[in-house]
Write a protein that holds these residues in place. Structure first.
Motif, PDB file in Angstrom:
ATOM      1  N   GLY A 189       6.185  -5.902  -6.470  1.00  0.00           N
ATOM      2  CA  GLY A 189       6.010  -4.567  -5.889  1.00  0.00           C
ATOM      3  C   GLY A 189       7.218  -4.072  -5.115  1.00  0.00           C
ATOM      4  N   ARG A 190       8.325  -4.787  -5.192  1.00  0.00           N
ATOM      5  CA  ARG A 190       9.484  -4.395  -4.390  1.00  0.00           C
ATOM      6  C   ARG A 190      10.264  -3.230  -5.001  1.00  0.00           C
ATOM      7  N   PHE A 191      10.414  -3.253  -6.321  1.00  0.00           N
ATOM      8  CA  PHE A 191      11.235  -2.231  -6.985  1.00  0.00           C
ATOM      9  C   PHE A 191      10.359  -1.284  -7.796  1.00  0.00           C
ATOM     10  N   VAL A 192      10.748  -0.021  -7.819  1.00  0.00           N
ATOM     11  CA  VAL A 192      10.043   0.920  -8.682  1.00  0.00           C
ATOM     12  C   VAL A 192      11.028   1.441  -9.731  1.00  0.00           C
ATOM     13  N   TYR A 193      10.549   1.558 -10.957  1.00  0.00           N
ATOM     14  CA  TYR A 193      11.360   2.046 -12.073  1.00  0.00           C
ATOM     15  C   TYR A 193      10.806   3.395 -12.514  1.00  0.00           C
ATOM     16  N   LEU A 194      11.711   4.357 -12.673  1.00  0.00           N
ATOM     17  CA  LEU A 194      11.304   5.722 -13.026  1.00  0.00           C
ATOM     18  C   LEU A 194      12.010   6.132 -14.305  1.00  0.00           C
ATOM     19  N   ALA A 195      11.326   6.900 -15.145  1.00  0.00           N
ATOM     20  CA  ALA A 195      11.949   7.380 -16.392  1.00  0.00           C
ATOM     21  C   ALA A 195      11.934   8.900 -16.401  1.00  0.00           C
ATOM     22  N   SER A 196      13.060   9.503 -16.801  1.00  0.00           N
ATOM     23  CA  SER A 196      13.095  10.965 -16.919  1.00  0.00           C
ATOM     24  C   SER A 196      13.009  11.326 -18.395  1.00  0.00           C
ATOM     25  N   PHE A 245      16.180  14.709 -13.574  1.00  0.00           N
ATOM     26  CA  PHE A 245      15.447  15.903 -13.980  1.00  0.00           C
ATOM     27  C   PHE A 245      14.190  15.530 -14.777  1.00  0.00           C
ATOM     28  N   ALA A 246      13.052  16.099 -14.377  1.00  0.00           N
ATOM     29  CA  ALA A 246      11.797  15.967 -15.148  1.00  0.00           C
ATOM     30  C   ALA A 246      11.377  14.527 -15.388  1.00  0.00           C
ATOM     31  N   LEU A 247      11.057  13.826 -14.306  1.00  0.00           N
ATOM     32  CA  LEU A 247      10.448  12.500 -14.469  1.00  0.00           C
ATOM     33  C   LEU A 247       9.088  12.709 -15.116  1.00  0.00           C
ATOM     34  N   HIS A 248       8.686  11.760 -15.940  1.00  0.00           N
ATOM     35  CA  HIS A 248       7.372  11.873 -16.588  1.00  0.00           C
ATOM     36  C   HIS A 248       6.788  10.479 -16.783  1.00  0.00           C
ATOM     37  N   GLY A 249       5.471  10.407 -16.696  1.00  0.00           N
ATOM     38  CA  GLY A 249       4.797   9.135 -16.967  1.00  0.00           C
ATOM     39  C   GLY A 249       4.771   8.262 -15.738  1.00  0.00           C
ATOM     40  N   GLY A 250       4.018   7.194 -15.847  1.00  0.00           N
ATOM     41  CA  GLY A 250       3.792   6.335 -14.700  1.00  0.00           C
ATOM     42  C   GLY A 250       5.062   5.691 -14.186  1.00  0.00           C
ATOM     43  N   ALA A 251       5.225   5.716 -12.844  1.00  0.00           N
ATOM     44  CA  ALA A 251       6.270   4.884 -12.239  1.00  0.00           C
ATOM     45  C   ALA A 251       5.824   3.437 -12.448  1.00  0.00           C
ATOM     46  N   LYS A 252       6.757   2.546 -12.698  1.00  0.00           N
ATOM     47  CA  LYS A 252       6.408   1.140 -12.957  1.00  0.00           C
ATOM     48  C   LYS A 252       7.048   0.271 -11.878  1.00  0.00           C
ATOM     49  N   TYR A 253       6.351  -0.816 -11.511  1.00  0.00           N
ATOM     50  CA  TYR A 253       6.842  -1.672 -10.428  1.00  0.00           C
ATOM     51  C   TYR A 253       7.255  -3.053 -10.934  1.00  0.00           C
ATOM     52  N   SER A 254       8.142  -3.703 -10.173  1.00  0.00           N
ATOM     53  CA  SER A 254       8.405  -5.121 -10.421  1.00  0.00           C
ATOM     54  C   SER A 254       7.148  -5.884  -9.999  1.00  0.00           C
ATOM     55  N   PRO A 255       6.918  -7.099 -10.513  1.00  0.00           N
ATOM     56  CA  PRO A 255       5.645  -7.795 -10.247  1.00  0.00           C
ATOM     57  C   PRO A 255       5.370  -8.019  -8.755  1.00  0.00           C
ATOM     58  N   ASN A 278       0.823  -1.214   0.000  1.00  0.00           N
ATOM     59  CA  ASN A 278       0.000   0.000   0.000  1.00  0.00           C
ATOM     60  C   ASN A 278       0.859   1.267   0.000  1.00  0.00           C
ATOM     61  N   LEU A 279       2.056   1.130  -0.567  1.00  0.00           N
ATOM     62  CA  LEU A 279       2.889   2.333  -0.700  1.00  0.00           C
ATOM     63  C   LEU A 279       2.477   3.094  -1.956  1.00  0.00           C
ATOM     64  N   PHE A 280       2.764   4.376  -1.933  1.00  0.00           N
ATOM     65  CA  PHE A 280       2.614   5.198  -3.137  1.00  0.00           C
ATOM     66  C   PHE A 280       3.981   5.777  -3.485  1.00  0.00           C
ATOM     67  N   THR A 281       4.307   5.770  -4.760  1.00  0.00           N
ATOM     68  CA  THR A 281       5.447   6.558  -5.231  1.00  0.00           C
ATOM     69  C   THR A 281       4.862   7.872  -5.727  1.00  0.00           C
ATOM     70  N   VAL A 282       5.309   8.978  -5.147  1.00  0.00           N
ATOM     71  CA  VAL A 282       4.787  10.290  -5.561  1.00  0.00           C
ATOM     72  C   VAL A 282       5.905  11.045  -6.272  1.00  0.00           C
ATOM     73  N   VAL A 283       5.649  11.424  -7.523  1.00  0.00           N
ATOM     74  CA  VAL A 283       6.654  12.158  -8.295  1.00  0.00           C
ATOM     75  C   VAL A 283       6.398  13.644  -8.118  1.00  0.00           C
ATOM     76  N   GLU A 284       7.388  14.337  -7.553  1.00  0.00           N
ATOM     77  CA  GLU A 284       7.273  15.788  -7.329  1.00  0.00           C
ATOM     78  C   GLU A 284       8.228  16.489  -8.294  1.00  0.00           C
ATOM     79  N   THR A 285       7.660  17.060  -9.362  1.00  0.00           N
ATOM     80  CA  THR A 285       8.558  17.694 -10.333  1.00  0.00           C
ATOM     81  C   THR A 285       8.895  19.140  -9.947  1.00  0.00           C
ATOM     82  N   GLY A 286       8.235  19.653  -8.898  1.00  0.00           N
ATOM     83  CA  GLY A 286       8.526  21.029  -8.458  1.00  0.00           C
ATOM     84  C   GLY A 286       9.984  21.183  -8.083  1.00  0.00           C
ATOM     85  N   ASP A 287      10.539  20.202  -7.380  1.00  0.00           N
ATOM     86  CA  ASP A 287      11.971  20.261  -7.066  1.00  0.00           C
ATOM     87  C   ASP A 287      12.662  18.935  -7.422  1.00  0.00           C
TER      88      ASP A 287
END
Ligand code: DHE
Length: 511
Positions: free
Chosen positions: A169-176, A157-167, A127-136
Motif C-alpha cells: 500500500g505504499r506506492f500508487v500507480y496511475l494511468a492516463s 492529462f485524463a487519468l482513467h480507471g482504477g488507481a493501483k497500489y503496491s501490495p 486508510n488513505l484514499f487516492t482521489v482522481v480529479e479530472t476537472g483540473d
C-alpha cells in the motif's frame, strides 16, 4: 422559365472542411492529432470493427455509457459523413511507440532505493484514499480517518480507471489515457517515476507480488511490462491473433492466486493469460504466444511474459472474476449476455442471461446463506442483476431508478451502494439490502447534480460518493445511518480508491 439565374450544385465539403470540422467538434476529446485523449484514437487502425455507417450514427447520436455526445443538432448529415470519412483516412504516419520510444520517455525523479522506510506523516497509511480529479487533472491523497487532504498534485492529462497500489500500500500507480504511467510514493508524497508506455492506453495492472506492472494499450496494439521499482520497461508484447490480426486491449487484470495477468481484447476472439511467476510450469492447454510471431514483429521475441491464448465465442469487453480467479465472467459485445470462461479448462463453460449491457467491471461479490453471489449494474437497463456464482443463473433482478455505472460494498456491511447516473435521475444514490436483495433507501445528497462512484473506507463504516462535476464535491456518509458526515469540494472527482480495500482485494470493490 427562370431567366438569369444559375442553378448551383449542392455544396460538397472539401478536405479542409473535414479538418476544420474535426478541429471544432472532435479534437478536444480525441486529440488534434487523432491519437486519442479523453476519447479514443480515431484512426483506421483503431476503428477496424466499426463500420462507417455505424461511425456516422455514433457521431450523430453519441455513444451510450461514454462521454461521447451526439452531434446531430450541430452538424448536417453531409458534415457527419465527411467527418466519418476523415477518421477512416490513414494518417501519413502513425507514431511508432516501441521499446525505444518508451525508454526515451522514462523519467526517474527520485531514487527508489533512497526513500525512507516509514511515512513522513502520522495517520493510518492503509486508510488513505487516492482521489482522481479530472476537472483540473489533479490527484488528492485523502486521509480516510480525518477526511483531510494530505497532498494534492497535478497529474497527467485524463487519468482513467482504477488507481493501483503496491501490495504493501505504499506506492500508487496511475494511468492516463494518453499512455503515461506514474508511480507516486504515499510515504513521502512525491512522484517517483513516470514513463509513457503507449500512445493511447486503457489501463494498468500490478502483479500481486508487487514486482511488475502490465499496461494495456489501445494504440499501438501492445501490452507493456514494466519493472515496478522504477517503471523501467521490460518487454513490449504485440497483441497479435490468428492471421496476424492485431487487437486493442480492452483491459488487463491481475489474478493473484494464479500469479498471472488476464487480458480482455477488443478485436480478437480471445482472452489472454500471462503468467508472471518465476516457476510457471509448462502450459498444458491453450497455446503460448508464438516465439516466431514475436520474431516477425521484431519485438521482444521470447521474453519472460508469454501469453496463453484462450479462444472465446464472442468478444469479451469487461471482466469479473470469481474468488478463485479460475473463472472469469465477461460481457458479450451484443450487450445481451455474459459468458463464463474457465482459465484452467481454457474455454467458455457457461452463459449468463444478462440483457441491458452489464457493467461487470464494477460488480461486487457478497455471501448469503453460504453461497457466493455476484451483483452487477447495467449501463442500459434500470436494474441490478444478482447471479448465483455456482449455477451462473440470474436469481434476482432488482429494479432501480435508472441504469447505473458503479456499485460498491464492503465485508463489514450488509448494503451495496449504487448510482443510477446513466439515466435521468442522475442525482440519486440507491442502497441495496443484500440480505433481502431489495432497495433499502434512496438518497439525493446533491439534488440535480450527477452523483456516482461509491467507495468504502477501510473499516466499512463510511462511504465516499462523488458529485462528478467540474465544481463537484466528495460526500462522506455514515454507512449504517446513511447520513452525511463530511463534504469537501473537488474538481470532478471521477474515482476514489481506498488503500486497504484494494490491497486486500475486498470483494466489495474493484481490483
Ligand atoms: Fe471507465 C474503470 C472502461 C468510460 C470512469 N473503465 C474502467 C476500467 C475499464 C473502463 C476497462 C477498469 C480499469 C482498471 O480497473 O484499471 N470506461 C471504460 C469504457 O469502456 C468506457 C465506457 C468508455 C471509455 O471512455 O473508455 C469508460 N469511465 C468512463 C467514463 O466516462 C468515466 C465515468 C469518466 C472518465 O474518467 O472517463 C469513467 N472508469 C472510470 C472510473 C473507473 C473506471 C472512475 C475506476 C472504477 C473503480 O472503482 O475501479
Amino acid at each position: 422559365m427562370v431567366v438569369g439565374m444559375t442553378i448551383l450544385a449542392a455544396p460538397t465539403l472539401a478536405a479542409e472542411d473535414a479538418t476544420r470540422l474535426y478541429a471544432e467538434h472532435c479534437a478536444a476529446c480525441h486529440g488534434g492529432d487523432r491519437l486519442g485523449a479523453i476519447g479514443p484514437a480515431l484512426l483506421p487502425e483503431n476503428l477496424g470493427r466499426l463500420r462507417k455507417a455505424e461511425a456516422e450514427k455514433v457521431i450523430a447520436q453519441g455513444r451510450d455509457a461514454t462521454q461521447m455526445p451526439g452531434h446531430a443538432d450541430k452538424l448536417s448529415p453531409e458534415q457527419i459523413k465527411v467527418l466519418a470519412e476523415y477518421v477512416y483516412t490513414p494518417l501519413a504516419a502513425v507514431p511508432s511507440w516501441g521499446m525505444a520510444e518508451i525508454k526515451a520517455s522514462h523519467v526517474v525523479s527520485v531514487d527508489p532505493a533512497g526513500l525512507p522506510a516509514r511515512p513522513q506523516w502520522t495517520t493510518d497509511p492503509l486508510n488513505l484514499f487516492t482521489v482522481v480529479e479530472t476537472g483540473d487533472h489533479h490527484v488528492t491523497i485523502l486521509d480516510g480517518d480525518s477526511f483531510k487532504p494530505l497532498a494534492r498534485f497535478a497529474s497527467r492529462f485524463a487519468l482513467h480507471g482504477g488507481a493501483k497500489y503496491s501490495p504493501d500500500g505504499r506506492f500508487v500507480y496511475l494511468a492516463s489515457r494518453d499512455g503515461w504511467i506514474t508511480k507516486y510514493d504515499l510515504y513521502t508524497l512525491q512522484i517517483v517515476a513516470e514513463i509513457r508506455a503507449g500512445v493511447n492506453t486503457r489501463n494498468v495492472a500490478v502483479s500481486h507480488d508487487g514486482r511488475f506492472l502490465m499496461v494495456g494499450n489501445m494504440l499501438p496494439h501492445t501490452l507493456v511490462a514494466l519493472d515496478a521499482r522504477d517503471l523501467s520497461p521490460l518487454q513490449v508484447i504485440p497483441v497479435v491473433g490468428d492471421e496476424k490480426a492485431t487487437s486493442r486491449v480492452s483491459a488487463v487484470y491481475t489474478a493473484p492466486p494464479r500469479s498471472s495477468f488476464v487480458v480482455a481484447l477488443k478485436d480478437i476472439l480471445e482472452v489472454w493469460e500471462i503468467p508472471y511467476a518465476d516457476d510457471a510450469g509448462p502450459v498444458m492447454n491453450g497455446f503460448v504466444h508464438s516465439y516466431e510471431k514475436g520474431l516477425e514483429e521484431g519485438i521482444s521475441p521470447g521474453g519472460r511474459f508469454q501469453a496463453i491464448r484462450i479462444r472465446t465465442p464472442d468478444y469479451l469487453d469487461d471482466f469479473f472474476f470469481d474468488r478463485t480467479y479460475e473463472r472469469v465472467m465477461g460481457a458479450s459485445r451484443d450487450g445481451k449476455k455474459g459468458l463464463v470462461v474457465d482459465l484452467d479448462i481454457k474455454r467458455k463453460i457457461a452463459e449468463i442471461d444478462l440483457p441491458g449491457m452489464p457493467h461487470l467491471g464494477s460488480g461486487i461479490i457478497f455471501r448469503k446463506d453460504g453461497r457466493d453471489y455476484m451483483a452487477t449494474p447495467h449501463l442500459k437497463e434500470a436494474v441490478i442483476s444478482i447471479i448465483d456464482m455456482e449455477t451462473w443463473k440470474t436469481v434476482k433482478r432488482i429494479p432501480t431508478l435508472g441504469p447505473g455505472f458503479f456499485m460498491r460494498s464492503h465485508e463489514n456491511t450488509g448494503y451495496a451502494w449504487i448510482d443510477v447516473s446513466m439515466g435521468k435521475e442522475k442525482d440519486a444514490i440507491q442502497i441495496i439490502d443484500l440480505n433481502a436483495m431489495e432497495i433499502a433507501r434512496t438518497l439525493r445528497p446533491a439534488p440535480g447534480r450527477t452523483t456516482a462512484h461509491a467507495e468504502f473506507d477501510r473499516s466499512g463504516k463510511h462511504v465516499l460518493i462523488s458529485v462528478m462535476e467540474a465544481d463537484g464535491e466528495l460526500i462522506v456518509f455514515d454507512a449504517e445511518r446513511f447520513e452525511v458526515v463530511a463534504r469537501m469540494p473537488m474538481k470532478r472527482p471521477v474515482g476514489k480508491y481506498n488503500v486497504f480495500n484494494k490491497i486486500n482485494y475486498s470483494s466489495g470493490t474493484s481490483h
